[in-house]
Design an enzyme around this catalytic site. Structure first.
Site, PDB file in Angstrom:
ATOM      1  N   ARG A 129       0.847  -1.197   0.000  1.00 43.09           N
ATOM      2  CA  ARG A 129       0.000   0.000   0.000  1.00 43.09           C
ATOM      3  C   ARG A 129       0.884   1.249   0.000  1.00 43.09           C
ATOM      4  O   ARG A 129       1.972   1.260   0.594  1.00 43.09           O
ATOM      5  CB  ARG A 129      -0.818  -0.047   1.284  1.00 43.09           C
ATOM      6  CG  ARG A 129      -1.768   1.099   1.517  1.00 43.09           C
ATOM      7  CD  ARG A 129      -2.911   1.061   0.584  1.00 43.09           C
ATOM      8  NE  ARG A 129      -4.066   1.787   1.072  1.00 43.09           N
ATOM      9  CZ  ARG A 129      -5.118   2.059   0.320  1.00 43.09           C
ATOM     10  NH1 ARG A 129      -5.151   1.681  -0.949  1.00 43.09           N
ATOM     11  NH2 ARG A 129      -6.156   2.686   0.814  1.00 43.09           N
ATOM     12  N   THR A 405      -9.714   0.433  -9.249  1.00 44.88           N
ATOM     13  CA  THR A 405      -8.833  -0.571  -8.704  1.00 44.88           C
ATOM     14  C   THR A 405      -8.917  -1.750  -9.648  1.00 44.88           C
ATOM     15  O   THR A 405      -9.789  -1.804 -10.487  1.00 44.88           O
ATOM     16  CB  THR A 405      -9.366  -0.934  -7.302  1.00 44.88           C
ATOM     17  OG1 THR A 405      -9.419   0.249  -6.550  1.00 44.88           O
ATOM     18  CG2 THR A 405      -8.520  -1.965  -6.603  1.00 44.88           C
ATOM     19  N   ASN A 425      -6.482   4.229  -6.627  1.00 40.94           N
ATOM     20  CA  ASN A 425      -7.723   4.720  -6.036  1.00 40.94           C
ATOM     21  C   ASN A 425      -8.774   4.948  -7.115  1.00 40.94           C
ATOM     22  O   ASN A 425      -9.218   3.982  -7.705  1.00 40.94           O
ATOM     23  CB  ASN A 425      -7.513   5.964  -5.170  1.00 40.94           C
ATOM     24  CG  ASN A 425      -8.698   6.165  -4.220  1.00 40.94           C
ATOM     25  OD1 ASN A 425      -9.444   5.221  -3.960  1.00 40.94           O
ATOM     26  ND2 ASN A 425      -8.895   7.363  -3.725  1.00 40.94           N
ATOM     27  N   SER A 477     -10.012  -0.975   1.542  1.00 38.19           N
ATOM     28  CA  SER A 477     -11.080  -1.988   1.576  1.00 38.19           C
ATOM     29  C   SER A 477     -10.707  -3.207   0.742  1.00 38.19           C
ATOM     30  O   SER A 477     -11.501  -4.142   0.614  1.00 38.19           O
ATOM     31  CB  SER A 477     -12.374  -1.402   0.998  1.00 38.19           C
ATOM     32  OG  SER A 477     -12.768  -0.295   1.745  1.00 38.19           O
ATOM     33  N   GLY A 497     -13.707  -1.830  -6.468  1.00 39.17           N
ATOM     34  CA  GLY A 497     -15.047  -1.316  -6.130  1.00 39.17           C
ATOM     35  C   GLY A 497     -15.093  -0.460  -4.884  1.00 39.17           C
ATOM     36  O   GLY A 497     -16.172  -0.247  -4.323  1.00 39.17           O
ATOM     37  N   GLY A 498     -13.943   0.026  -4.420  1.00 40.69           N
ATOM     38  CA  GLY A 498     -13.932   0.907  -3.248  1.00 40.69           C
ATOM     39  C   GLY A 498     -14.595   0.240  -2.058  1.00 40.69           C
ATOM     40  O   GLY A 498     -14.289  -0.912  -1.731  1.00 40.69           O
TER      41      GLY A 498
HETATM   42  O1  DON Z   1      -8.036   0.944  -1.141  1.00 41.24           O
HETATM   43  C1  DON Z   1      -9.226   1.172  -1.280  1.00 41.24           C
HETATM   44  O2  DON Z   1     -10.087   0.708  -0.575  1.00 41.24           O
HETATM   45  C2  DON Z   1      -9.657   2.047  -2.447  1.00 41.24           C
HETATM   46  N1  DON Z   1      -8.594   2.954  -2.781  1.00 41.24           N
HETATM   47  C3  DON Z   1     -10.046   1.178  -3.587  1.00 41.24           C
HETATM   48  C4  DON Z   1     -10.537   1.948  -4.769  1.00 41.24           C
HETATM   49  C5  DON Z   1     -11.306   1.144  -5.722  1.00 41.24           C
HETATM   50  O3  DON Z   1     -11.563  -0.021  -5.541  1.00 41.24           O
HETATM   51  C6  DON Z   1     -11.816   1.853  -6.910  1.00 41.24           C
HETATM   52  N2  DON Z   1     -12.367   0.926  -7.842  1.00 41.24           N
HETATM   53  N3  DON Z   1     -13.342   0.885  -8.425  1.00 41.24           N
END
Ligand code: DON
Length: 594
Positions: A129, A405, A425, A477, A497-498
């Protein structure tokens, strides 16, 4: 080997018409028949979803499989496996290939997480990360009145954390790789140098973001189309990125964190008012962490510990629903949805308060992962009424002080497996392409809690546990996960998917374990999501039958339509020991193998 995941669903789909006839002839069936009827409704529903473009069927491979967000990256991974590379070699090659052919999320300017399981059952997880730069501070995105300047953590130079991808891949390869490093980066170098064809989905997004690219790249970037618009099939050549890939290929870690590329990054930061320094780059290191291990109905769930919240949340959700007869109720039946949503609500409340970078914050991991704790949290579930999120707070523990992501799954012929999720992100990160080096930087700083209780891009809130501090990692996440059954590999799964990542992984696992779907059906199935705040259930079109939705609305659940949730790329090991793939039809995701 996988007793509970017989492809009940596909068999029943085949016999669907026979079944329907039988049902009309026999109205007075006993209880057992009522259950079957529920299943048939779920199948009807799935067929409807399939009719809307999700008609993909699972593929099965004997010697290895790769499922990733882009056909070119999948092809690179399969070629490495065929050449005798193991799952880790294919992972490294796919990761760098995605950084070229899927620049909205595949990256060298971001970071990620991975879970590894060797054929012999050894497990490991790695946290690569991004980190806050040394000059970051808690209030860096607040104005003089203490209010967040919303765009600053999301766009432009100040939104970038120190990238971790190259360090992560180097560490992974050093420990478990078999082929030579240069061989694994070479395909990405070639793709950047010679170009690749843009897909329809890619050009739509590139065209949509032209103004952003121009705003944040006054010196120009290959993503800017000077005349007209990008069209599907256009070839994107990335000469600067090719040079960076060449340096990484030849010098490994030093090719990115030192020398020419580090100079380019620092110069870019100075030009745009960002904070990342050469010192930050030199000091960045990926971290091996002990995976979270949970149980669900005879499956061992191996998943990502903090700095991601994903693994803890996934195991908490599984524990919360474990005592309810989900398969009896059926896929997306009202009781099923209600239990899953109430579990999600409670788990996300815990996430907001208790989770953060374990190097900076004492995460009450043991307490959160107690089956009794999660069972108790569900004790106030009211079948007649949705529990308002305002009435749910995070659990209390004595605290000893101290949209972009991408995910891919790989298995090789020996059964070594990697589940890897990576991100910059949101799509195309902070929109800054490092001049000279040709890659996009992340906007991961927005995953910190910029102010207690203030929502980030994904609507997630956080407090002190996830406050900004120099060199700290922002909470994630991402939930790369591997399932094991009877000591053998069972599933490799994950998604972007955040905030919806862990609920999509949760649903995909239930779709297979409780509802008997095959891997592709589980991926195709429409998804829903609740994250405590905002207090609403997000759903994809056709995720619920209208009468089920009405029933739940009458109990106080609010629904919010989203076009698409998740892009799960997964592999299931069948009874026969074959690798069955699920490549998400929501994107250009592609399965391959041999
Ligand atoms: O690390 C995370 O939880 C977010 N930065 C993930 C972002 C993400 O999955 C965007 N995708 N659609």
């Amino acid at each position: 080997m996988l007793k509970t995941i017989t492809p009940r669903l596909s068999k029943k789909l085949k016999h669907f018409s026979l079944f329907a006839v039988a049902l009309t002839l026999n109205f007075n069936y006993a209880n057992a028949q009522v259950e079957k009827e529920k299943d048939v409704k779920a199948f009807e529903f799935l067929s409807k979803a399939n009719a809307k473009g999700f008609e993909r069927k699972a593929q099965e491979f004997k010697n290895g499989a790769v499922v990733s967000a882009h056909p070119e990256a999948t092809a690179v991974g399969v070629a490495i496996l065929k050449k005798g590379g193991n799952a880790v070699d294919a992972t490294v090659a796919v990761k760098f290939a995605l950084a070229v052919v899927y620049p909205n999320a595949g990256n060298i300017g971001g970071g990620g997480f991975l879970i590894y399981r060797s054929a012999k059952g050894k497990i490991a997880s790695m946290d690569f990360r991004e980190k806050a730069p040394a000059l970051a501070d808690k209030d860096m995105y607040l104005d003089v009145n203490g209010d967040p300047i919303s765009e600053k953590s999301k766009e432009g130079h100040l939104a970038a954390g120190v990238p971790g991808t190259v360090a992560g891949m180097v560490e992974l390869h050093k420990k478990y790789g078999k082929l030579k490093w240069a061989e694994l980066v070479e395909p990405a170098y070639q793709l950047a140098k010679n170009g690749f064809k843009l897909t329809k989905q890619q050009v739509n997004e590139l065209n949509r973001l032209q103004t952003k690219f121009k705003q944040f790249n006054p010196l120009g970037t290959v993503f800017i189309k000077e005349e007209g618009e990008w069209a599907a099939g256009d070839v994107l050549v990335q000469t600067e990125l090719a040079n960076t890939m060449r340096l990484i290929r030849d010098k490994g870690r030093a090719g990115f964190y030192e020398g020419e590329v580090a100079e380019f990054i620092e110069a870019e930061m100075k030009r745009g008012g960002g904070l990342i320094s050469k010192e930050d780059l030199k000091n960045y290191h990926a971290a091996w962490r002990k995976p979270i291990v949970g149980d669900y109905k005879g499956y061992k769930v191996i998943t990502m510990p903090p700095t991601s919240s994903g693994g803890i949340a996934l195991v908490q959700m599984l524990q919360s629903v474990a005592n309810y007869p989900l398969s009896k109720w059926g896929f997306n039946a009202d009781s099923t949805i209600q239990v899953m949503v109430e579990a999600e609500r409670r788990v996300y409340a815990d996430r907001a308060k208790h989770l953060g970078d374990p190097d900076f914050w004492k995460v009450p991991q043991k307490q959160l992962l107690q089956p009794a704790y999660n069972k108790n949290r569900m004790a106030n579930l009211n079948w007649d009424k949705a529990t308002p999120s305002a009435e749910i707070q995070a659990g209390e523990f004595a605290r000893k002080e101290s949209e972009e992501t991408t995910h891919f799954s790989v298995v090789d012929k020996d059964g070594n497996a990697v589940s890897l999720t990576t991100t910059i992100n949101t799509s195309y990160g902070n929109y800054v392409v490092v001049k000279g080096a040709g890659f996009l930087l992340n906007n991961e700083m927005d995953d910190f809690s910029v102010k207690p209780g203030v929502a980030n891009y994904f609507g997630l809130i956080g407090y002190e546990a996830n406050a900004i501090a120099p060199n700290k990692r922002m909470l994630s996440s991402m939930t790369p996960t591997i399932l094991e059954k009877d000591g053998k590999l069972a599933m490799v799964v994950g998604t972007p998917g955040g905030s919806t990542i862990m609920t999509s992984v949760f649903q995909t696992i239930l779709n297979v374990v409780d509802f008997g779907m095959d891997m592709q059906q589980a991926v195709n199935a429409k998804k829903f999501h609740h994250q405590w705040l905002p207090d609403r259930v997000d759903i994809e079109p056709n995720a619920l039958r209208p009468e089920i939705q009405q029933k739940l609305e009458a109990k106080g659940y609010t629904f919010y339509k989203r076009n698409s949730i998740g892009r799960v790329d997964a592999i299931l090991v069948t009874k026969a020991g074959l690798y069955q793939t699920g490549a998400d039809p929501r994107g250009d995701d592609t399965a391959g193998g041999w």
